[in-house]
Design a protein around this motif. Structure first.
Motif: not given
Length: 202
Positions: A173-190
Motif C-alpha cells: 500500500m505504501y509503495a503504491s503511494l510512492g513510499w520506499r523502504v529505507r532500511d531494515r532493523f530488528r526489535l524484540i526479536g522481529r
C-alpha cells in the motif's frame, strides 16, 4: 462507502483501542492490554502537542480506522512516557506475569526508546490501523494522506513509518503511494522495515 476524516475525540478512545488491538495484536503496546491503551496510551497521545490522531468515520459516525502522526516523534514519545513511568512499569509487569518473555520485550523497547539514535526524519506515522471489516476500501490511503497533511502543515517535507518486514500488504500500500523502504532493523526479536514518503509538496 462514504467516509470522512476527523480529529480524534475522547469518546472514541475505546473504539480506537479495539481497532489497535485487533489490527496489531502482536505489537508491544497492545500486548500491555486494552486497559493500557484506553486509560494510559490514548489519553496521553491525544493530549500531546507533538502529534495528531485522525480518525476515519462512516456516515453513521462509527470509527473505521485511525492514524497517529507525529511531527516530532521523539517529543511525542516523551509526552506519552512523562509522568507515567510507574504506570507503564505496572502494566509491563502484569504482562510479564502472563508471559515471562514479555519482560525481555519491555526491556528492549525501553532501551531503544531511551538510548536509541534519533531518526533524522522527525515526522512519523506512529500507528495506523483499520478495522478488519473496512479494509480494502481505501481507508488506509485516506489516513496516510491525513498524516502527510498534518506534518506538511508544520513544515516537514517527508515522514516515515515502520512495519513488520513480513507485512507485504501494508508495504505494498505504501509503495503504491510512492513510499520506499529505507532500511531494515530488528526489535524484540522481529524484523522491521522503515518506509519513507516521497517529498511532501504544497
Amino acid at each position: 462507502m462514504t467516509l470522512s476524516i476527523h480529529p480524534a475525540r475522547p469518546e472514541w478512545v475505546p473504539e480506537l483501542a479495539r481497532i489497535h488491538a485487533q489490527s496489531l495484536p502482536d505489537d508491544f503496546l497492545p500486548s500491555l492490554g486494552r486497559g493500557f491503551l484506553e486509560r494510559v496510551y490514548y489519553p496521553a497521545a491525544l493530549a500531546s502537542a507533538h502529534a495528531a490522531t485522525r480518525v476515519a468515520v462512516d456516515e453513521a459516525g462509527r470509527p473505521l480506522g485511525f492514524v497517529t502522526a507525529a511531527h516530532d516523534s521523539a517529543a511525542f514519545s516523551r509526552d506519552v512516557v512523562s509522568g507515567r513511568a510507574a504506570t507503564l512499569a505496572a502494566y509491563a509487569l502484569r504482562a510479564a506475569l502472563r508471559n515471562p518473555l514479555h519482560l525481555r520485550k519491555s526491556a528492549a523497547v525501553a532501551w531503544t526508546a531511551l538510548f536509541g539514535r534519533p531518526d533524522p526524519l522527525p515526522g512519523e506515522i506512529v500507528f495506523i490501523a483499520v478495522d478488519a471489516r473496512s479494509r480494502g476500501g481505501g481507508v488506509g490511503k485516506r489516513l496516510v494522506a491525513a498524516a502527510a497533511e498534518h506534518v506538511r502543515a508544520r513544515g516537514l517535507r517527508a515522514l516515515r513509518t515502520k512495519t513488520l518486514a513480513a507485512n507485504e500488504g501494508v508495504i505494498g500500500m505504501y509503495a503504491s503511494l510512492g513510499w520506499r523502504v529505507r532500511d531494515r532493523f530488528r526489535l524484540i526479536g522481529r524484523e522491521y522495515v522503515t518506509l519513507v514518503s516521497p517529498e511532501l509538496s504544497g
